[in-house]
Design a protein around this motif. Structure first.
Motif, PDB file in Angstrom:
ATOM      1  N   ALA A  83       0.833  -1.206   0.000  1.00 21.38           N
ATOM      2  CA  ALA A  83       0.000   0.000   0.000  1.00 21.38           C
ATOM      3  C   ALA A  83       0.866   1.254   0.000  1.00 21.38           C
ATOM      4  N   ALA A  84       1.948   1.234   0.782  1.00 17.88           N
ATOM      5  CA  ALA A  84       2.844   2.397   0.847  1.00 17.88           C
ATOM      6  C   ALA A  84       3.511   2.646  -0.496  1.00 17.88           C
ATOM      7  N   GLU A  85       3.913   1.583  -1.184  1.00 19.30           N
ATOM      8  CA  GLU A  85       4.564   1.742  -2.485  1.00 19.30           C
ATOM      9  C   GLU A  85       3.582   2.205  -3.551  1.00 19.30           C
ATOM     10  N   GLU A  86       2.365   1.738  -3.496  1.00 21.87           N
ATOM     11  CA  GLU A  86       1.343   2.221  -4.427  1.00 21.87           C
ATOM     12  C   GLU A  86       1.064   3.703  -4.198  1.00 21.87           C
ATOM     13  N   ALA A  87       1.088   4.132  -2.933  1.00 21.37           N
ATOM     14  CA  ALA A  87       0.885   5.545  -2.611  1.00 21.37           C
ATOM     15  C   ALA A  87       2.008   6.408  -3.179  1.00 21.37           C
ATOM     16  N   ARG A  88       3.174   5.818  -3.366  1.00 22.10           N
ATOM     17  CA  ARG A  88       4.294   6.532  -3.975  1.00 22.10           C
ATOM     18  C   ARG A  88       4.166   6.603  -5.496  1.00 22.10           C
ATOM     19  N   GLY A  89       3.200   5.903  -6.031  1.00 21.71           N
ATOM     20  CA  GLY A  89       2.995   5.922  -7.472  1.00 21.71           C
ATOM     21  C   GLY A  89       3.568   4.730  -8.197  1.00 21.71           C
ATOM     22  N   HIS A  90       4.071   3.728  -7.457  1.00 24.38           N
ATOM     23  CA  HIS A  90       4.616   2.546  -8.095  1.00 24.38           C
ATOM     24  C   HIS A  90       3.523   1.509  -8.347  1.00 24.38           C
ATOM     25  N   LYS A  91       3.594   0.848  -9.477  1.00 21.81           N
ATOM     26  CA  LYS A  91       2.719  -0.283  -9.729  1.00 21.81           C
ATOM     27  C   LYS A  91       3.291  -1.480  -8.976  1.00 21.81           C
ATOM     28  N   VAL A  92       2.440  -2.188  -8.217  1.00 19.16           N
ATOM     29  CA  VAL A  92       2.914  -3.225  -7.297  1.00 19.16           C
ATOM     30  C   VAL A  92       2.129  -4.518  -7.488  1.00 19.16           C
ATOM     31  N   PHE A  93       2.859  -5.622  -7.503  1.00 16.65           N
ATOM     32  CA  PHE A  93       2.282  -6.955  -7.389  1.00 16.65           C
ATOM     33  C   PHE A  93       2.888  -7.576  -6.139  1.00 16.65           C
ATOM     34  N   ALA A  94       2.068  -7.988  -5.189  1.00 18.19           N
ATOM     35  CA  ALA A  94       2.577  -8.510  -3.918  1.00 18.19           C
ATOM     36  C   ALA A  94       1.871  -9.801  -3.565  1.00 18.19           C
ATOM     37  N   ARG A  95       2.646 -10.742  -2.994  1.00 14.75           N
ATOM     38  CA  ARG A  95       2.046 -12.011  -2.600  1.00 14.75           C
ATOM     39  C   ARG A  95       2.886 -12.653  -1.492  1.00 14.75           C
ATOM     40  N   GLU A  96       2.197 -13.232  -0.513  1.00 13.74           N
ATOM     41  CA  GLU A  96       2.884 -14.040   0.498  1.00 13.74           C
ATOM     42  C   GLU A  96       3.535 -15.236  -0.202  1.00 13.74           C
ATOM     43  N   LEU A  97       4.763 -15.571   0.198  1.00 15.70           N
ATOM     44  CA  LEU A  97       5.487 -16.611  -0.529  1.00 15.70           C
ATOM     45  C   LEU A  97       6.378 -17.426   0.398  1.00 15.70           C
ATOM     46  N   ASP A  98       6.324 -18.736   0.217  1.00 12.97           N
ATOM     47  CA  ASP A  98       7.272 -19.671   0.820  1.00 12.97           C
ATOM     48  C   ASP A  98       8.302 -19.986  -0.255  1.00 12.97           C
ATOM     49  N   VAL A  99       9.533 -19.510  -0.075  1.00 11.13           N
ATOM     50  CA  VAL A  99      10.544 -19.644  -1.130  1.00 11.13           C
ATOM     51  C   VAL A  99      11.007 -21.078  -1.319  1.00 11.13           C
ATOM     52  N   THR A 100      10.639 -21.979  -0.419  1.00 13.12           N
ATOM     53  CA  THR A 100      11.035 -23.379  -0.561  1.00 13.12           C
ATOM     54  C   THR A 100      10.018 -24.197  -1.349  1.00 13.12           C
ATOM     55  N   ASP A 101       8.900 -23.586  -1.734  1.00  6.63           N
ATOM     56  CA  ASP A 101       7.819 -24.250  -2.455  1.00  6.63           C
ATOM     57  C   ASP A 101       7.946 -23.913  -3.946  1.00  6.63           C
ATOM     58  N   GLU A 102       8.421 -24.861  -4.739  1.00  9.12           N
ATOM     59  CA  GLU A 102       8.716 -24.562  -6.149  1.00  9.12           C
ATOM     60  C   GLU A 102       7.483 -24.113  -6.923  1.00  9.12           C
ATOM     61  N   ALA A 103       6.356 -24.791  -6.708  1.00  8.31           N
ATOM     62  CA  ALA A 103       5.142 -24.406  -7.431  1.00  8.31           C
ATOM     63  C   ALA A 103       4.732 -22.982  -7.087  1.00  8.31           C
ATOM     64  N   ALA A 104       4.863 -22.605  -5.815  1.00  8.29           N
ATOM     65  CA  ALA A 104       4.496 -21.255  -5.387  1.00  8.29           C
ATOM     66  C   ALA A 104       5.444 -20.215  -5.977  1.00  8.29           C
ATOM     67  N   VAL A 105       6.731 -20.538  -6.014  1.00  5.78           N
ATOM     68  CA  VAL A 105       7.718 -19.612  -6.591  1.00  5.78           C
ATOM     69  C   VAL A 105       7.445 -19.400  -8.078  1.00  5.78           C
ATOM     70  N   LYS A 106       7.222 -20.491  -8.792  1.00  7.51           N
ATOM     71  CA  LYS A 106       6.947 -20.396 -10.230  1.00  7.51           C
ATOM     72  C   LYS A 106       5.684 -19.585 -10.497  1.00  7.51           C
ATOM     73  N   SER A 107       4.644 -19.841  -9.712  1.00  8.55           N
ATOM     74  CA  SER A 107       3.387 -19.118  -9.874  1.00  8.55           C
ATOM     75  C   SER A 107       3.555 -17.637  -9.581  1.00  8.55           C
ATOM     76  N   PHE A 108       4.268 -17.312  -8.498  1.00 11.53           N
ATOM     77  CA  PHE A 108       4.492 -15.906  -8.137  1.00 11.53           C
ATOM     78  C   PHE A 108       5.180 -15.153  -9.273  1.00 11.53           C
ATOM     79  N   LEU A 109       6.252 -15.719  -9.799  1.00 13.49           N
ATOM     80  CA  LEU A 109       7.005 -15.025 -10.843  1.00 13.49           C
ATOM     81  C   LEU A 109       6.214 -14.940 -12.151  1.00 13.49           C
ATOM     82  N   SER A 110       5.502 -15.992 -12.485  1.00 14.41           N
ATOM     83  CA  SER A 110       4.682 -15.968 -13.701  1.00 14.41           C
ATOM     84  C   SER A 110       3.580 -14.922 -13.607  1.00 14.41           C
TER      85      SER A 110
END
Length: 237
Positions: free
Chosen positions: A48-75
């Motif tokens: 929310a703070a970054e959007e208020a600065r005018g940046h376009k933001v995509f944010a998601r909770e992520l477990d970096v040890t979960d390959e499917a979650a990492v792939k989905s987040f980046l895609s």
């Protein structure tokens, strides 16, 4: 020095002290942000703070040890923001203790988060990069990868693995037109330490670390900072 203009920065572990400092450093630049953290409440506030600065933001909770979650987040980040330009791997943890006192579950956790997480994000980032445009990966190792610390042997081992992975990844990444930087700061004053009794007043400030990252981000496209070490001079005295 180039300017950041429309670039997509992917910050893995964005809500930590260094992640927050990097966002302050790029606050005046025209960047798009893909933010990932395992702290959902802080992540929501940060986005929310970054959007208020005018940046376009995509944010998601992520477990970096979960390959499917990492792939989905980046895609999904690429679909929302466009081409992925720079991946900054900040997620990590340290578990203190002597080798003879630590159990294998702590070893597995250290390697999973620090090493496997870096591997997974790097792998899927490179497979999504626009090869013609190119990209960059900035991995966070530590001076602990260069200098043994008997109080944190698992951290030393994990960060040494990140350092060597960065060097080998650069060889692989040439065909993807991706530059890889391995960043080795000394101890920084951040929430990373929790309630451990350490001389944080002598440590690097998170802003010091963010300034080094900004230096890497703004080099001309023909320059790659492969490995960089820096330390607090106050701590060295």
């Amino acid at each position: 020095m180039k300017k950041l203009n429309g670039e997509v920065l992917v910050l893995i572990g964005s809500t930590g002290g260094i992640g927050s400092a990097i966002l302050e450093e790029v606050a005046g630049d025209s960047v798009k942000l893909a933010l990932a953290s395992n702290q959902p409440d802080l992540l929501k506030e940060q986005a929310a703070a970054e959007e208020a600065r005018g940046h376009k933001v995509f944010a998601r909770e992520l477990d970096v040890t979960d390959e499917a979650a990492v792939k989905s987040f980046l895609s999904d980040a690429k679909a929302q923001l466009g081409s992925l330009d720079t991946l900054i791997n900040l997620a990590g943890l340290s578990i203190p203790g002597k080798v003879q006192d630590l159990d294998v579950e702590k070893f597995d956790l250290m390697m999973d988060v620090n090493v496997k997480g870096t591997f997974l994000t790097s792998k899927h980032f490179m497979n999504l990069v626009d090869v013609e445009k190119g990209g960059a990966i900035i991995n966070f190792a530590s001076m602990a990868s260069k200098r043994a610390n008997g109080g944190a042997p698992l951290y030393c081992a994990a960060k040494a693995a990140v350092t060597m992975m960065s060097q080998a990844t650069q060889i692989n990444a040439i065909e993807k037109n991706v530059k890889v930087s391995n960043v080795c700061p000394g101890a920084a004053d951040s929430p990373f330490w929790g309630d451990r009794k350490v001389p944080r007043e002598l440590f690097l400030k998170t802003k010091n670390v963010a300034e080094v990252i900004y230096f890497i981000l703004t080099r001309e496209s023909n320059v790659v900072i492969q490995d960089i070490e820096f330390e607090s001079f106050d701590k060295m005295k």
